[in-house]
Enzyme design. Structure first.
Site: not given
Ligand code: NAD
Length: 345
Positions: A47, A58, A203, A229, A294-295
Site C-alpha cells: 500500500r 494509506e 493495540t 502494521d 497481519s498488516v
Molecule cells: P483502538 O485505538 O481502538 O484500540 C487499541 C487499544 O489498545 C486501546 O484500547 C488501548 O488502550 C490499547 N493499548 C495500547 N497499548 C497497549 C498495551 N501496551 N497493552 C494493552 N493494551 C494497549 O485501535 P483499534 O481500531 O482497535 O486498532 C488496533 C490496532 O490494530 C491499530 O494499531 C490498528 O492500526 C491495527 N489494525 C490492524 C489491522 C490489520 O489488518 N492488521 C486492521 C485494523 C486495525
C-alpha cells in the site's frame, strides 16, 4: 446517467442490525478464503503510505480481470484521546473495462469485519484444532469483531482480556455479554496469556512497543498479531519471531510494515495463500508456535467490498450518487458549463 451506488455508515449499520453478525463473519471468511485461493488473479502492490507526526494515511489498491478496488484508510493512535477513531476508512469498486466507479462505501466497519474474518480464516488453518481459549491484548475498536469471528469460525469459547485502559475491557465485556462467552478481565498480558490456545495482540501505539513477551508464549500457541502494521509500530518481543513459524499476507508489504520489519530480509516467512493452496505447510505439530503477522492487505478490502456490494445491491440501503461526468457528447465536456441542460447538467 451513470449512477454510483453509495452505502453510508448509517445505512450499513441499519443493514448490519438485520443480520446475524457471526453468520455474516463466517460467510465473509469464506469469501476472503475464496479470493486468497485465486491470489494470482489479483494485481498486488504494497500500500501507498503517507506518514506524519500524527499518524498515517494509506491507499490500498488491487484489481482482478473485472473489478478494481481501493481503500482509503488512516491510522492515528492519538485520535482516541480526542474522542475519534484510530482507524477510519472508505472504499470504491470500479469496472476495469470502463474505469467507471460503481460502488462507494464506508469502510470503517467493513475494515473491522474483514480484519476479524481474515484473522479467523488464518487461525482456522493454523491454530490447534482443539483451541478454545483466546487471550486478547488490546480491547479497542477491533476487539469485539475479533472475538465474534474467532468464536464463530475457530470455536473459541472463552476470552482473557487485558488493556492499559480498564474502561476498554469493561466496554468489551458489556458488548459481548449477550453472546454468553466466558470472559475474564486481566491486569496484564502475562496473566491473560496463561493457558491460552490463541493470543490476539491488537493495540495501537505508534512505536516499537512490547505488548507480548517471549515468556508469555508457550508451545502450541497461535499468535494473531494485528496491531503492528506500520513502519516503527510493532507489538512483539523479537525472540517470539525467532521461536515461531511466521505467516504473512503479502510479503513485500509485511516486510515494510509488519513485525518482521525488525528482522533481516531473508528471515523466512510463508505467504498464507500458499498454505490454503497446499503449496506450503501450515501447522505441522501440536507444539509448534504459529504467528500470523497481519498488516491488512488490499485483497481483503476488495473481498469485503464485493461481498457487501452483492448483499446491499438493489436494497433501499444504497443511494445513487452523481459522481461521473457524462456530457451528451463525450468529447464536449465544456458544453455543460456553457449551457445548462445536457446530462449531469
Ligand atoms: P483502538 O485505538 O481502538 O484500540 C487499541 C487499544 O489498545 C486501546 O484500547 C488501548 O488502550 C490499547 N493499548 C495500547 N497499548 C497497549 C498495551 N501496551 N497493552 C494493552 N493494551 C494497549 O485501535 P483499534 O481500531 O482497535 O486498532 C488496533 C490496532 O490494530 C491499530 O494499531 C490498528 O492500526 C491495527 N489494525 C490492524 C489491522 C490489520 O489488518 N492488521 C486492521 C485494523 C486495525
Amino acid at each position: 446517467m451513470t449512477s454510483v451506488s453509495f452505502l453510508s455508515v448509517e445505512e450499513l449499520l441499519e443493514w448490519l442490525r438485520t443480520q446475524d453478525i457471526q453468520t455474516l463473519l463466517v460467510e465473509l471468511t469464506e469469501r476472503i478464503e475464496a479470493d486468497f485461493l485465486r491470489w494470482d488473479s489479483f494485481d498486488k502492490t504494497p500500500r501507498v503510505a503517507n506518514h506524519s507526526q500524527f499518524g498515517v494515511i494509506e491507499l490500498m489498491p488491487t484489481q482482478d480481470e473485472i473489478t478494481y478496488g481501493f481503500k482509503y484508510v488512516n491510522g492515528h493512535p492519538i485520535n482516541t484521546k480526542l474522542g475519534k477513531q484510530t482507524v477510519t476508512a472508505f472504499g470504491v469498486l470500479s469496472d476495469v473495462e470502463s474505469g467507471y466507479p460503481r460502488f462507494l462505501s464506508e469502510m470503517t466497519y467493513l475494515t473491522a469485519l474483514r480484519t476479524a474474518a481474515t484473522s479467523a480464516m488464518v487461525a482456522k488453518h493454523l491454530a490447534r484444532k482443539d483451541s478454545k481459549h483466546m487471550a486478547m491484548i488490546g480491547a479497542g475498536a477491533q476487539a469485539e469483531f475479533q472475538a465474534l469471528a474467532f468464536a464463530a469460525v475457530v470455536g473459541i469459547e472463552s476470552f482473557a482480556v487485558t488493556d492499559t485502559d480498564p474502561a476498554a475491557v469493561e466496554k468489551f465485556i458489556l458488548n459481548m455479554q449477550p453472546y454468553g462467552f466466558e470472559i475474564v478481565s486481566c491486569l496484564d498480558a502475562n496473566s491473560a496469556t496463561a493457558g491460552a490456545d490463541v493470543i490476539t495482540t491488537c493495540t495501537a501505539d505508534k512505536r516499537n512497543a512490547i505488548v507480548l513477551e517471549d515468556a508469555d508464549v508457550a508451545p502450541g500457541m497461535h499468535i494473531n498479531a494485528i496491531g503492528g502494521d506500520c513502519p516503527g509500530k510493532t507489538e512483539l518481543e523479537l525472540d517470539i519471531l525467532n521461536g515461531a513459524t511466521v505467516f504473512v499476507e503479502y510479503e513485500p508489504q509485511t516486510r515494510i510494515e509488519g513485525e518482521i520489519q525488525a528482522v533481516d530480509d531473508d528471515f523466512p516467512v510463508t505467504e498464507f495463500h500458499q498454505v490454503l493452496k497446499g503449496q506450503a505447510p501450515g501447522r505441522i505439530s501440536d507444539s509448534q508456535i504459529t504467528l500470523f503477522d497481519s498488516v491488512g492487505f488490499a485483497i481483503e478490502d476488495f473481498s469485503v467490498l464485493a461481498f457487501i456490494e452483492e448483499r446491499v445491491f438493489d436494497t433501499q440501503h444504497v443511494v445513487g450518487l452523481d459522481l461521473v461526468a457524462e456530457p451528451a457528447e463525450a468529447k464536449d465536456l465544456f458544453a455543460n458549463i456553457a449551457r445548462k441542460g445536457n446530462s449531469n447538467g
